[in-house]
Design an enzyme around this catalytic site. Structure first.
Site, PDB file in Angstrom:
ATOM      1  CE1 TYR A  45      -4.484 -10.381   4.559  1.00  0.00           C
ATOM      2  CE2 TYR A  45      -5.204  -8.571   3.160  1.00  0.00           C
ATOM      3  CZ  TYR A  45      -5.263  -9.267   4.369  1.00  0.00           C
ATOM      4  OH  TYR A  45      -6.105  -8.820   5.364  1.00  0.00           O
ATOM      5  CD  GLU A  77      -1.699 -15.963   8.412  1.00  0.00           C
ATOM      6  OE1 GLU A  77      -2.401 -15.053   8.866  1.00  0.00           O
ATOM      7  OE2 GLU A  77      -0.852 -15.784   7.522  1.00  0.00           O
ATOM      8  CG  ASP A  95       2.866 -16.606   7.346  1.00  0.00           C
ATOM      9  OD1 ASP A  95       4.040 -16.459   7.709  1.00  0.00           O
ATOM     10  OD2 ASP A  95       2.084 -15.650   7.148  1.00  0.00           O
ATOM     11  CG  HIS A 147      -6.976 -14.640   4.995  1.00  0.00           C
ATOM     12  ND1 HIS A 147      -7.071 -15.040   6.311  1.00  0.00           N
ATOM     13  CD2 HIS A 147      -5.897 -13.813   4.933  1.00  0.00           C
ATOM     14  CE1 HIS A 147      -6.091 -14.491   7.011  1.00  0.00           C
ATOM     15  NE2 HIS A 147      -5.363 -13.749   6.206  1.00  0.00           N
ATOM     16  CG  ASP A 154       2.970 -14.493   3.426  1.00  0.00           C
ATOM     17  OD1 ASP A 154       2.625 -15.388   2.628  1.00  0.00           O
ATOM     18  OD2 ASP A 154       2.453 -14.355   4.542  1.00  0.00           O
ATOM     19  CD  GLN A 183      -0.432  -9.906  11.877  1.00  0.00           C
ATOM     20  OE1 GLN A 183      -0.412 -11.087  12.216  1.00  0.00           O
ATOM     21  NE2 GLN A 183      -0.886  -9.522  10.696  1.00  0.00           N
ATOM     22  NE  ARG A 219      -9.993  -2.519   6.991  1.00  0.00           N
ATOM     23  CZ  ARG A 219      -8.960  -3.360   7.060  1.00  0.00           C
ATOM     24  NH1 ARG A 219      -8.002  -3.137   7.925  1.00  0.00           N
ATOM     25  NH2 ARG A 219      -8.875  -4.394   6.261  1.00  0.00           N
TER      26      ARG A 219
END
Lengths: 445, 445
Positions: free
Chosen positions: A136, A207, A241, A141, A134, A248, A150
């Site tokens: 990213y 997702e 997903d 996103h 998977d 998590q 952050r």
């Protein structure tokens, strides 16, 4: 990349009448593959057209396809057929296009006898997925999620240099329609101390992703140059997903997401081939001024010119109450696969750049597909979050989505069904649809 | 857990004389499984004894085993046999023990005709590894690595609550003896700025691990209670989790290690069964005072009483120069699998605790096995590092290991061969050996 040929001609019609409906996901220009079962028979490879499936095992048994394809098409997974070179696959595409368009074909009766209505079929995973990875790859996103945790520094320094990805769990990839059990797992201790607890996931999310399947593989120790990446891609599907956000958050440091993801990942049953998608390949996302150039092994003008796929996506939801009241699904978001910072060619080339062997049937996920607008956020984590990258708010502040029943959702409830749809459409070509990717949440055990 | 029975009797001898050598890894008390090839014949399942292998396909063909085992043992992977319940597997163990011990067996000639010398066999992967998951279960390793990067706070807050793990790459798991190509990858920009670069890994390392194979699986959505975890374990092997430290450092945030690991992971060819290891099960590592109790789903007095395996491990290295000069391998470290903060039962129960389906043949890695002493550090990252948890030094300060040729190593050089060995030994039982796990580093392409 595969050139556009007569199989894409928008005027081409089929004697399968339902394929000629302009709203059909499966016109003769599409011809997606699947693996399906009729009753308790052995799964067979099929090709979709209109509301029908041609059973390719029967077609192979009856000599309708070239000898070289017979064994692969008699199998009960697509893995062997996926290993053919793109040129060979194209031969079969042209043959199928001709079979379905030729009114005068002597074989039409034989072909019809090998067809089954899609409503009479049960879909299976299209192939044995050796490994699932998977990525990213949507910068929007990554920025949204980064902002929550952050705010000062949402994107990590490697993001614009590396297509960030991680190994996923292959065994729990399931086909659309499979019910998904809410996972139970560990959550972080309260901020004022105490112990972690174990309980059903309270922040269950979907997702919106696109999955793509590897065609021809590479040997261990060898790489796939980006110029050749397209030749190693077989086709694409929709991918949900599922994510357990609370699990998590507590588990993912320092080695990445694990049980928050491995309870289930759902894919749509149809594999839309790269050949069918050729008319919808568009330039890759233009990197904002000041962004770094990709390193050489991720850089290719040809790839940049058609690195994107103009694939429209949407997510809908029904609650159990809504289904009981026969209400239409609630539209949650729309997106487009062009919103990817990294192309599928770059992802594939990167994955093999250390010599990792990719194999026919391996599945890669794009990562959550989000765009610049609130309406295009591809997960509830982002959709119900009150922040944005200009005005990030604390990650816990959320405004629920209100369903037609008056029910509210910040995350998924038991009985919710998530429905993903995707299709390519432009003015000069027929619509190429992906069908649907569905899953209903069952309560935790 | 399986009880100790007559198959473990240290007095039991075999008519295969080499099995009676006290230094043999494969006495009649062991009976590990493998998959091997003779010449270009189809791979077959074998069982090791002394310096021989009994070809179990031939044994099955000739009716030497119970009918229920025939189909599984005629296969060319262990997956089907792995799915038997432990009680059933034990029946085969008892039968094999009796076949190899009975001097007067009428079948001995037939058995001997189905045997091959280990030196005439080429080993294959013992099973199709559906998924590979790597853990991080040695608290000493986690502390060492944490000290290098976070001297003030080496262990993250979740470490003592969760057996931390991540999905690995199954396709690049290779069998002992396979050459390993040094990977090429992205490295972080210099600290004073600039761009990342792509070049051959300069900090190539091994990780001493133990792998364990899942036996019976669980259905998706169901869990494996810790009380039943032992029944879902098939056996163990040695595992070298090759690691590209410079690639890892730049890529691993926020989703974990990826290309730094997926270029190769090497396993030893023999699968030593949990039945064979029964006499060497020892209490789990005692948690230091003040450490949290595991949550209920990871807690079981029975598991704690025998959660460890007293398995001695060592790592050796030869450089190409050393081999050219016929020098003995340089001993790098010794360790013991008892140095695990989390037991294999806890790891398995945790992995399935969210409903993730484990399947026969899935491989799990323990994570690097390091102990409290410098001599027991299971990677070069730790061995050549000048710090320790009491006196952490900056992560880059390293004292090389000096080889008998005068060559120095902080990390692996091209041509280096890493050799891992493992065996169980105590005063009241025969030595149960694991054989070797080997791999030579080839230069980057």
């Amino acid at each position: 990349m595969h050139q556009i040929d007569q199989t894409h001609d928008p005027q081409l019609k089929s004697w399968v009448e339902t394929a000629n409906d302009p709203k059909s996901d499966f016109p003769i220009q599409n011809l997606p593959f699947c693996v399906f079962q009729q009753g308790d028979r052995i799964p067979a490879i099929g090709v979709g057209i209109g509301d029908q499936i041609l059973n390719l095992r029967i077609a192979a048994d009856k000599g309708m396809v070239g000898d070289e394809f017979v064994e692969s098409l008699q199998a009960n997974t697509l893995n062997s057929f996926m290993s053919f070179e793109m040129e060979k696959r194209l031969e079969l595409r042209q043959l199928l296009s001709s079979i379905f368009s030729s009114e005068t074909s002597a074989d039409r009766v034989a072909v019809e006898s090998a067809m089954v209505s899609q409503t009479d079929a049960t879909f299976c995973l299209p192939c044995r997925i050796g490994d699932y990875t998977d990525f990213y790859a949507s910068v929007y996103h990554a920025t949204n999620v980064g902002c929550m945790f952050r705010p000062d520094n949402p994107l990590l320094p490697n993001y614009k240099h590396i297509p960030i990805g991680y190994h996923g769990r292959a065994s729990s990839v399931v086909i659309s329609g499979t019910e998904v059990r809410r996972p139970v797992g560990q959550k972080a201790p309260a901020e004022d101390g105490g112990s972690p607890t174990r309980s059903p996931c309270a922040l269950l999310d979907y997702e919106l992703e696109v999955g793509f399947f590897v065609g021809q593989g590479n040997a261990l120790g060898e790489t796939i140059p980006i110029e050749q990446a397209d030749n190693h891609l077989f086709g694409m599907c929709l991918l949900n997903d599922w994510s357990a956000r609370d699990i998590q958050k507590w588990e993912y440091q320092p080695l990445g997401p694990f049980l928050a993801k491995s309870f289930a990942s759902t894919i749509s049953p149809w594999v839309v081939t790269m050949e069918a998608l050729a008319p919808f390949r568009v330039p890759a996302l233009i990197r904002p001024k000041g962004d770094p150039e990709p390193l050489d092994y991720l850089s290719d003008p040809e790839n940049e010119s058609h690195g994107g796929v103009d694939l429209k996506l949407e997510v809908l939801l029904t609650s159990q109450q809504m289904r009981e009241q026969s209400l239409s699904p609630k539209h949650l978001s729309s997106g487009n696969f062009t919103n990817m910072y990294w192309t599928i060619g770059q992802i594939l080339a990167h994955h093999a750049s250390n010599g990792c062997n990719l194999q026919p049937g391996d599945l890669m996920g794009s990562g959550t597909i989000s765009g610049t607008e609130r309406e295009s956020r591809g997960s509830l984590l982002e959709l119900t979050w009150d922040g944005d990258s200009e005005h990030p708010l604390p990650g816990t502040q959320r405004t629920p989505i209100v369903l037609p029943t008056g029910e509210e959702r910040k995350f998924l409830a038991d009985g919710d069904e998530v429905i993903m749809r995707g299709y390519c459409e432009n003015e000069s070509h027929r619509r190429i649809g992906f069908g649907e990717c569905r899953g209903i949440i069952l309560p935790a055990v």
